[in-house]
Motif scaffolding. Sequence first.
Motif, PDB file in Angstrom:
ATOM      1  N   ARG A 185       0.830  -1.210   0.000  1.00 53.06           N
ATOM      2  CA  ARG A 185       0.000   0.000   0.000  1.00 53.06           C
ATOM      3  C   ARG A 185       0.867   1.263   0.000  1.00 53.06           C
ATOM      4  N   LEU A 186       1.861   1.291   0.879  1.00 47.36           N
ATOM      5  CA  LEU A 186       2.704   2.486   0.983  1.00 47.36           C
ATOM      6  C   LEU A 186       3.496   2.706  -0.301  1.00 47.36           C
ATOM      7  N   GLU A 187       4.039   1.644  -0.875  1.00 48.51           N
ATOM      8  CA  GLU A 187       4.779   1.784  -2.121  1.00 48.51           C
ATOM      9  C   GLU A 187       3.893   2.337  -3.241  1.00 48.51           C
ATOM     10  N   LEU A 188       2.669   1.827  -3.341  1.00 48.23           N
ATOM     11  CA  LEU A 188       1.749   2.295  -4.375  1.00 48.23           C
ATOM     12  C   LEU A 188       1.384   3.757  -4.163  1.00 48.23           C
ATOM     13  N   GLN A 189       1.111   4.129  -2.927  1.00 47.52           N
ATOM     14  CA  GLN A 189       0.756   5.518  -2.638  1.00 47.52           C
ATOM     15  C   GLN A 189       1.891   6.470  -3.016  1.00 47.52           C
ATOM     16  N   ILE A 190       3.104   6.116  -2.620  1.00 47.43           N
ATOM     17  CA  ILE A 190       4.246   6.984  -2.886  1.00 47.43           C
ATOM     18  C   ILE A 190       4.579   7.019  -4.377  1.00 47.43           C
ATOM     19  N   ALA A 191       4.616   5.839  -5.010  1.00 44.86           N
ATOM     20  CA  ALA A 191       5.029   5.756  -6.416  1.00 44.86           C
ATOM     21  C   ALA A 191       4.054   6.483  -7.338  1.00 44.86           C
ATOM     22  N   LEU A 192       2.751   6.257  -7.150  1.00 41.60           N
ATOM     23  CA  LEU A 192       1.778   6.858  -8.058  1.00 41.60           C
ATOM     24  C   LEU A 192       1.615   8.353  -7.812  1.00 41.60           C
ATOM     25  N   THR A 193       1.815   8.805  -6.581  1.00 41.63           N
ATOM     26  CA  THR A 193       1.798  10.243  -6.307  1.00 41.63           C
ATOM     27  C   THR A 193       2.989  10.927  -6.967  1.00 41.63           C
ATOM     28  N   ALA A 194       4.181  10.371  -6.742  1.00 38.44           N
ATOM     29  CA  ALA A 194       5.404  10.998  -7.272  1.00 38.44           C
ATOM     30  C   ALA A 194       5.436  10.993  -8.795  1.00 38.44           C
ATOM     31  N   LEU A 195       4.878   9.937  -9.395  1.00 33.95           N
ATOM     32  CA  LEU A 195       4.926   9.790 -10.850  1.00 33.95           C
ATOM     33  C   LEU A 195       4.319  11.008 -11.534  1.00 33.95           C
ATOM     34  N   TRP A 196       3.129  11.439 -11.079  1.00 34.58           N
ATOM     35  CA  TRP A 196       2.490  12.588 -11.746  1.00 34.58           C
ATOM     36  C   TRP A 196       2.926  13.931 -11.174  1.00 34.58           C
ATOM     37  N   GLN A 197       3.489  13.945  -9.985  1.00 35.01           N
ATOM     38  CA  GLN A 197       4.118  15.180  -9.508  1.00 35.01           C
ATOM     39  C   GLN A 197       5.319  15.530 -10.378  1.00 35.01           C
ATOM     40  N   ARG A 198       6.081  14.520 -10.720  1.00 32.03           N
ATOM     41  CA  ARG A 198       7.307  14.734 -11.489  1.00 32.03           C
ATOM     42  C   ARG A 198       7.045  14.827 -12.992  1.00 32.03           C
ATOM     43  N   ILE A 199       6.068  14.052 -13.490  1.00 34.33           N
ATOM     44  CA  ILE A 199       5.820  13.987 -14.938  1.00 34.33           C
ATOM     45  C   ILE A 199       4.320  14.191 -15.186  1.00 34.33           C
ATOM     46  N   PRO A 200       3.824  15.413 -15.055  1.00 34.77           N
ATOM     47  CA  PRO A 200       2.376  15.648 -15.159  1.00 34.77           C
ATOM     48  C   PRO A 200       1.787  15.365 -16.538  1.00 34.77           C
ATOM     49  N   THR A 201       2.618  15.346 -17.579  1.00 30.59           N
ATOM     50  CA  THR A 201       2.101  15.107 -18.940  1.00 30.59           C
ATOM     51  C   THR A 201       2.325  13.667 -19.404  1.00 30.59           C
ATOM     52  N   LEU A 202       2.585  12.766 -18.475  1.00 30.96           N
ATOM     53  CA  LEU A 202       2.838  11.363 -18.822  1.00 30.96           C
ATOM     54  C   LEU A 202       1.672  10.776 -19.616  1.00 30.96           C
ATOM     55  N   ARG A 203       1.984  10.023 -20.657  1.00 31.16           N
ATOM     56  CA  ARG A 203       0.952   9.359 -21.455  1.00 31.16           C
ATOM     57  C   ARG A 203       1.540   8.134 -22.145  1.00 31.16           C
ATOM     58  N   MET A 204       0.663   7.186 -22.475  1.00 35.31           N
ATOM     59  CA  MET A 204       1.093   5.987 -23.191  1.00 35.31           C
ATOM     60  C   MET A 204       1.301   6.316 -24.662  1.00 35.31           C
ATOM     61  N   THR A 205       2.216   5.590 -25.301  1.00 33.84           N
ATOM     62  CA  THR A 205       2.437   5.774 -26.737  1.00 33.84           C
ATOM     63  C   THR A 205       1.683   4.731 -27.552  1.00 33.84           C
ATOM     64  N   VAL A 206       1.020   3.807 -26.872  1.00 30.61           N
ATOM     65  CA  VAL A 206       0.134   2.835 -27.528  1.00 30.61           C
ATOM     66  C   VAL A 206      -1.164   2.827 -26.743  1.00 30.61           C
ATOM     67  N   SER A 207      -2.208   2.251 -27.315  1.00 34.18           N
ATOM     68  CA  SER A 207      -3.465   2.136 -26.580  1.00 34.18           C
ATOM     69  C   SER A 207      -3.361   1.011 -25.548  1.00 34.18           C
ATOM     70  N   ALA A 208      -4.220   1.065 -24.543  1.00 32.48           N
ATOM     71  CA  ALA A 208      -4.220   0.012 -23.518  1.00 32.48           C
ATOM     72  C   ALA A 208      -4.495  -1.351 -24.134  1.00 32.48           C
ATOM     73  N   GLN A 209      -5.317  -1.374 -25.204  1.00 38.46           N
ATOM     74  CA  GLN A 209      -5.651  -2.627 -25.863  1.00 38.46           C
ATOM     75  C   GLN A 209      -4.448  -3.255 -26.571  1.00 38.46           C
ATOM     76  N   GLU A 210      -3.433  -2.443 -26.865  1.00 36.36           N
ATOM     77  CA  GLU A 210      -2.239  -2.957 -27.548  1.00 36.36           C
ATOM     78  C   GLU A 210      -1.198  -3.515 -26.589  1.00 36.36           C
ATOM     79  N   LEU A 211      -1.373  -3.293 -25.302  1.00 34.27           N
ATOM     80  CA  LEU A 211      -0.440  -3.844 -24.322  1.00 34.27           C
ATOM     81  C   LEU A 211      -0.646  -5.347 -24.223  1.00 34.27           C
ATOM     82  N   THR A 212       0.440  -6.077 -23.993  1.00 36.02           N
ATOM     83  CA  THR A 212       0.375  -7.538 -23.941  1.00 36.02           C
ATOM     84  C   THR A 212       0.130  -8.017 -22.516  1.00 36.02           C
ATOM     85  N   ALA A 213      -0.979  -8.716 -22.322  1.00 39.63           N
ATOM     86  CA  ALA A 213      -1.309  -9.265 -21.004  1.00 39.63           C
ATOM     87  C   ALA A 213      -0.494 -10.530 -20.746  1.00 39.63           C
ATOM     88  N   ARG A 214      -0.278 -10.809 -19.486  1.00 37.51           N
ATOM     89  CA  ARG A 214       0.393 -12.056 -19.114  1.00 37.51           C
ATOM     90  C   ARG A 214      -0.585 -13.217 -19.233  1.00 37.51           C
TER      91      ARG A 214
END
Length: 395
Positions: free
Chosen positions: A351-380
């Motif tokens: 829980r703590l890792e997720l809270q910290i990682a996802l908060t910092a990700l958009w604090q540092r990179i507010p314009t982050l976006r995928m270069t492919v659609s979610a449907q193009e990602l390969t599921a396990r």
Amino acid sequence: MTTAPPAFPQPRVCPHLPPPAYAELRQGPALRRVTTHAGQLAWLVTRYDQARTLLKDPRLSSDRRRPGFPVISVQVRLLTERKRQALIGMDPPEHDVQRRMFLPDFTVKKVGERRADIERIVHEALDDMTEHGPPADLYRDFALPVPFRVICRLLGAPWEDRDFFQDAIRRLVRTFDTAEGRQAGAELLAYFEYLVTECKTRPDAAGLIGRLAGTGRISDDDLALAAMSLLIAGHETTAAMISLGAVTLMENPEQLAAIRADPEAIKPAVEELLRFQSIADSANLRVATADIELDGVVIRAGEGVLVPGSLANRDAEIFEDPDTFDVRRDAGGHIAFGYGRHQCLGQNLARLELQIALTALWQRIPTLRMTVSAQELTARPPGAIQGIDALPVTW
């Protein structure tokens, strides 16, 4: 004509969403027959209340070696071959004794003391990623190294050996070949047996391994197996949740905006992500040691039982409009970490890792976006911890 029981688990079409056929399973009976990877008939639990009831029933065993244990993947088959089991495959009293040994490293207080260290690890990973990008692979460059480094520090496993760890773990948890998986598991276990032996000779040995090695409270063999299992479980699930959580937030920009507008919103948002993703269906596998009657259905001794969070956590009687991702939802009752005595040991850390990682990700990179659609990602493949092994992004 009798319809054959459906196969379970089934592959995800979109990595961050459960298989489409699961919606139909949720509309059926609370307990129904399915066919596993190994061709076994087993019971599938599709409802939240029945899932919690069964997960705390002492007549269900987690011991992978018992006849009838449901084999849903190559990885589970490998666990059934082991003479010794790690915590996830133990029953009481052995399970309870060993869990108490490890618990001091995973309490809310102890995990809270790691906040500054986790924040440093997260920001160092983001420093490296932004220095070399854009573009970047968010899984390889951020989601994977952050929890891997955190669990190495907690265990006292040398970070400089990470290339060996990651290669062996990849061969163990991604393989369709039992021989390859068996070899990778043997290599990892041999490494941790060596590390435990080394820690016994070093009074300054750090981490959980250093705390327990040579104390006589746990054998060297059991400590090595536990450390190997904690290393795998301690980063695989969290890395998957960081990356799939990022996908889900990018796919739901209004929900992301709500989190960014209110720093406190990240805590309920993480609970909703855990409910919505439910990536660890392979954790809640059991076999009955005695007959169990529930809702007019009798589970016979020796029959396997599957209790997937991806079904229970979308029970419409518990979670209103369950297929909608809503960061304002009170999702705290989810069973993404399991339920009962086998509830995830590392949930406070995750829980703590997720809270910290996802908060910092958009604090540092507010314009982050995928270069492919979610449907193009390969599921396990089904049966594994669900997730992705690549997430191309830019900013």
